[in-house]
Design a protein around this motif. Structure first.
Motif, PDB file in Angstrom:
ATOM      1  N   TRP A 180       6.768   8.761   6.659  1.00  0.00           N
ATOM      2  CA  TRP A 180       5.640   9.046   5.783  1.00  0.00           C
ATOM      3  C   TRP A 180       5.275   7.760   5.068  1.00  0.00           C
ATOM      4  O   TRP A 180       6.138   7.103   4.483  1.00  0.00           O
ATOM      5  CB  TRP A 180       5.992  10.139   4.782  1.00  0.00           C
ATOM      6  N   HIS A 228      -0.346   4.046   1.513  1.00  0.00           N
ATOM      7  CA  HIS A 228      -1.143   2.833   1.636  1.00  0.00           C
ATOM      8  C   HIS A 228      -1.549   2.344   0.257  1.00  0.00           C
ATOM      9  O   HIS A 228      -2.063   3.112  -0.549  1.00  0.00           O
ATOM     10  CB  HIS A 228      -2.380   3.116   2.494  1.00  0.00           C
ATOM     11  N   LEU A 287      -4.497   5.526  12.693  1.00  0.00           N
ATOM     12  CA  LEU A 287      -4.274   6.958  12.478  1.00  0.00           C
ATOM     13  C   LEU A 287      -5.263   7.847  13.231  1.00  0.00           C
ATOM     14  O   LEU A 287      -5.087   9.061  13.247  1.00  0.00           O
ATOM     15  CB  LEU A 287      -4.341   7.253  10.975  1.00  0.00           C
ATOM     16  N   LEU A 296       0.232   9.832   6.705  1.00  0.00           N
ATOM     17  CA  LEU A 296      -0.259   9.192   5.492  1.00  0.00           C
ATOM     18  C   LEU A 296      -0.143  10.180   4.344  1.00  0.00           C
ATOM     19  O   LEU A 296      -0.660  11.293   4.427  1.00  0.00           O
ATOM     20  CB  LEU A 296      -1.713   8.757   5.687  1.00  0.00           C
ATOM     21  N   ALA A 339       6.790   8.996   0.026  1.00  0.00           N
ATOM     22  CA  ALA A 339       6.692   7.980   1.073  1.00  0.00           C
ATOM     23  C   ALA A 339       8.046   7.388   1.439  1.00  0.00           C
ATOM     24  O   ALA A 339       8.942   7.273   0.609  1.00  0.00           O
ATOM     25  CB  ALA A 339       5.754   6.874   0.628  1.00  0.00           C
TER      26      ALA A 339
END
Length: 159
Positions: free
Chosen positions: A12, A15, A32, A45, A52
């Motif tokens: 995971w 950004h 993606l 994402l 994450a």
């Protein structure tokens, strides 16, 4: 062949644009999309750094974004892996010595080291903008699906 010491399952990613011109950000979106389909490697994402595994950093780290970058890294659970995407994130790019940036991720790591914030892995993907294939290769390296193509040996060239 999977010898990743960090992540064996889905990755995971969160950004974070740290001052980029958006060229690398567009390439992340391209990775993606169904054409490159990074989800086949389990890449998802996420909207919070708390969920994450990997932080995708694009751009040189600006003085304005530095406190926010540090907060995001602190909020990310361990193991923390940073994927520096693009020439600006790798070393500051053309902004490496400007007054409004600290440079790339290597300078950020020095600051994090002084603050005693640990990062478990850093992967550098150069390019301006970074190529989608390079991002997928970096993901394969993180997952242990591919091996590094470079070695530390220097070959002597005959003249």
């Amino acid at each position: 062949m999977s010898n990743s010491k960090y992540l064996k399952k889905s990755i995971w990613v969160f950004h974070l644009n740290t001052g980029s011109c958006n060229a690398c950000d567009i390439e992340i979106l391209d990775v993606l999309t169904p054409y490159f389909d990074a989800e086949r490697f389990g890449v998802k994402l996420v909207t919070s750094p708390r969920h994450a595994d990997v932080l995708l950093l694009t751009g040189p780290i600006t003085q304005e974004s530095l406190p926010k970058v540090i907060k995001v890294i602190e909020a990310t659970p361990r193991p923390r892996i940073i994927l520096a995407l693009g020439s600006c994130a790798v070393g500051g790019g053309i902004w490496h010595d400007t007054y409004s940036t600290i440079g790339g991720v290597p300078e950020l790591l020095k600051i994090l080291d002084n603050l005693r914030i640990e990062v478990d892995g850093v992967y550098y993907v150069p390019g301006c903008p970074v190529r989608p294939e390079s991002i997928i290769y970096a993901i394969a390296l993180i997952k242990g699906l591919a091996e590094k193509k470079i070695s530390k040996k220097v070959k002597k060239v005959a003249r």
